[in-house]
Enzyme design. Structure first.
Site, PDB file in Angstrom:
ATOM      1  N   GLY A 106      32.090  43.625  15.880  1.00  0.00           N
ATOM      2  CA  GLY A 106      31.185  42.819  15.069  1.00  0.00           C
ATOM      3  C   GLY A 106      31.298  41.340  15.314  1.00  0.00           C
ATOM      4  N   GLY A 107      31.687  40.928  16.534  1.00  0.00           N
ATOM      5  CA  GLY A 107      31.704  39.517  16.873  1.00  0.00           C
ATOM      6  C   GLY A 107      32.660  38.687  16.053  1.00  0.00           C
ATOM      7  N   SER A 133      33.951  46.296  21.263  1.00  0.00           N
ATOM      8  CA  SER A 133      33.401  44.951  21.193  1.00  0.00           C
ATOM      9  C   SER A 133      34.474  43.964  20.729  1.00  0.00           C
ATOM     10  CB  SER A 133      32.175  44.939  20.279  1.00  0.00           C
ATOM     11  OG  SER A 133      31.437  43.751  20.460  1.00  0.00           O
TER      12      SER A 133
END
Length: 586
Positions: free
Chosen positions: A143-144, A225
């Site tokens: 989620g960055g 991610s």
């Protein structure tokens, strides 16, 4: 033009796998049984009563607090051991999620959901007499570093591996709560609080997982991610004493500045000004005294007003203790000591399109303007070097041009061709995909190999294979293009690595003898794809339609391929990107 409400609904439903697990809530509620006495776990500082899920034959504990609430004086401090509470606490519901925000998307609304009291984890453990000294899979959501939560149901992954290991999903502070940085934060607290949360959760697992039937010497730390980016940073952290192996799916490597550098300091004061604490001088005490709602509105205003499409404002920094240098350089240094014993690394075929404004690039001038925005430290020579790696004519993109998926080996390469774009727009898609996710995955695999540690590599290529889509294949719910036979094989890849340190799957063509990654031109990986099936039209997370294939007739298509020459010479491009790190601090 993509309509903002449609984009945001797609984003909230799918980006980084943050919310997909909500579909499992009804099943969990229906199948849980009242916890028997043996589902009461004593952690010393607290007692938690879980439950047995009859549908999965797993014992489950949700919402276990692993660190004290980081509120007030504990804001921007290292995680602390929870206060002792010897009353029995119910562990049948997830804990609150951390405060988060949409990234820089025009028209994005604030996100009221969340709490600072969010440092919880969840345990999924096989039951029965054989459930002792089991390996452990730790899951770090993506989620960055600004979005997501730990509400990932790990049951399907465990079940499809014959309940051979324990799953633990965690949460960590996000956005400014986890990654606010400046010289003042460093003096009065800690930068990278979110990374320290992850390391603290790992220490919790090492200390307590035996109470759930786990073996603390057989931990696999995994993530996707930003979660995989955290795995990468854990592998490099000199202060970490843990011994583990890792799975890194699409490791996210944004710019990493010094904790007191101009970029994080500017964001620090922007956040402080939005919170009403001023834009210069000492502001941290004021921020610690502010109401959480004020800070969350400041988080929203700073993050969503960013100039670079679909990025978050606050990222890990080089703090000199936990993170001691630029990851790209550390991964290539023979002096770097890696923490992991072995690693499995993967990426998706089309990582970048989600992070490129698909309606704003159609000419060479558009592409250069986007590069200047995305990489502001690039010189003119740097820009030309990048454009040369992703060749194309100077003519504007033709909207009627044929678009198709490339095969990685022959014909067109995805440097300027995909199902969603051609020409200059696809160049941008490929640039962000390789620079931010794929090349870091190559560097990570090579670092392990160079340290004489096993490294295995794969690409998820099932069309459209955008960023995130693999998460549904290994945790569920399966998407139409992911038949059960594919998901089961994918889960077995992960499960075999967790239990044996080798992702090979006996009896599965193309997976039965997985080669280790090698340095340079001899590097090989396994391509995970399907063939056959019935075509249907699907809408991507960013609003573009693509062709995918569903049952009946879908068959697995796995095989070993050369990673260096993949997609028109990816290995060479990744070496150039490594040279550009002076202009892109990653």
């Amino acid at each position: 033009m993509w309509h903002t409400p449609i984009l945001l609904s797609l984003f909230a439903a799918t980006l980084f796998g943050a919310k997909a697990d909500d579909l499992n809530v009804e099943r969990i509620t229906a199948q849980r049984s009242l916890a028997a006495p043996d589902h009461l776990v004593d952690l010393g500082y607290a007692l938690y009563k879980g439950y047995h899920d009859a549908g999965t034959d797993l014992n489950v504990w949700l919402g276990i607090r692993y660190a004290a609430p980081p509120r007030g004086a504990l804001r921007w401090k290292a995680p602390q051991t929870p206060e002792t509470d010897r009353s029995v606490q119910d562990a049948s519901e997830y804990g609150s999620v951390c405060f988060q925000s949409y990234p820089a998307i025009a028209g994005a609304p604030p996100m009221p959901e969340g709490d600072e009291d969010c440092l919880f984890l969840n345990v999924y453990a096989p039951s029965g007499p054989r459930a002792k000294k089991l390996p452990v899979l730790m899951w770090i959501h993506g989620g960055g570093y600004g979005w997501g939560d730990g509400r990932t149901d790990m049951s399907a992954m465990i079940n499809d591996n014959d309940n051979a290991f324990i799953g633990v999903s965690i949460q960590y502070r996000l956005g400014p709560y986890g990654f606010l940085s400046s010289s003042e934060v460093n003096a009065k607290g800690v930068p990278n609080a979110g990374l320290l949360d992850i390391a603290f959760a790992l220490e919790w697992i090492e200390k307590h997982i035996h109470r759930f039937g786990g073996d603390n010497t057989r931990i696999t730390v995994s993530g996707e991610s930003a979660g995989a980016g955290a795995v990468l940073l854990l592998s490099l952290a000199p202060s970490l004493k843990s011994k583990f192996q890792s799975i890194a799916a699409s490791p996210y490597l944004p710019g990493q500045h010094a904790y007191d550098g101009d970029v994080p300091t500017q964001k620090y004061y922007s956040f402080a000004a939005q919170a009403g604490c001023g834009s210069s001088g000492p502001v941290l005490d004021c921020l610690r005294a502010k109401d959480a709602a004020v800070l969350q509105l400041a988080n929203f205003n700073v993050t969503t007003s960013g100039k670079v499409y679909r990025t978050w404002a606050f990222d890990p920094v080089t703090d000199g203790t936990f993170t001691t240098g630029l990851p790209s350089k550390m991964l290539s240094s023979s002096r770097t000591k890696l923490n992991g014993r072995a690693i499995l690394v993967g990426t998706n075929a089309n990582e970048g399109a989600l992070f490129v404004p698909q309606d704003e690039i159609s000419t060479l001038e558009d592409l250069k303007a986007w590069l200047a925005l995305k990489y502001p430290f690039f010189s003119a020579q740097d820009v030309e070097k990048v454009l040369a790696m992703y060749p194309n004519t100077d003519a504007p993109d033709d909207p009627s041009a044929a678009k198709f998926a490339t095969n990685g080996l022959t014909g067109a390469a995805n440097t300027n061709m995909s199902q969603v774009a051609t020409g200059h727009l696809q160049r941008a898609n490929a640039i962000i995909g390789e620079a931010t996710f794929i090349c870091p995955s190559y560097w990570l695999s090579t670092a392990y190999t160079a340290s004489s540690r096993p490294s295995f590599h794969y690409q998820y290529s099932v069309p459209f294979a955008a960023h995130l889509e693999d998460v549904y294949a290994y945790f569920g719910p399966n998407q139409p293009q992911q038949p059960p036979s594919f998901s089961r094989a994918f889960r077995n890849i992960w499960g075999n690595f967790v239990t044996r340190g080798d992702p090979s799957v006996a009896g599965e063509p193309g997976l039965d003898s997985w080669p280790r990654w090698k340095e340079g031109r001899e590097a090989q990986m396994v391509n995970l794809n399907t063939t056959g099936g019935t075509a249907y039209t699907a809408t991507t997370q960013f609003g573009v339609q693509v062709t995918q294939f569903e049952e009946p007739g879908v068959r697995n298509q796995f095989g070993v391929v050369g990673a260096w020459g993949w997609e028109g010479g990816r290995g060479e491009r990744c070496e150039v990107w490594r040279e550009l790190v002076g202009s892109v601090p990653t």
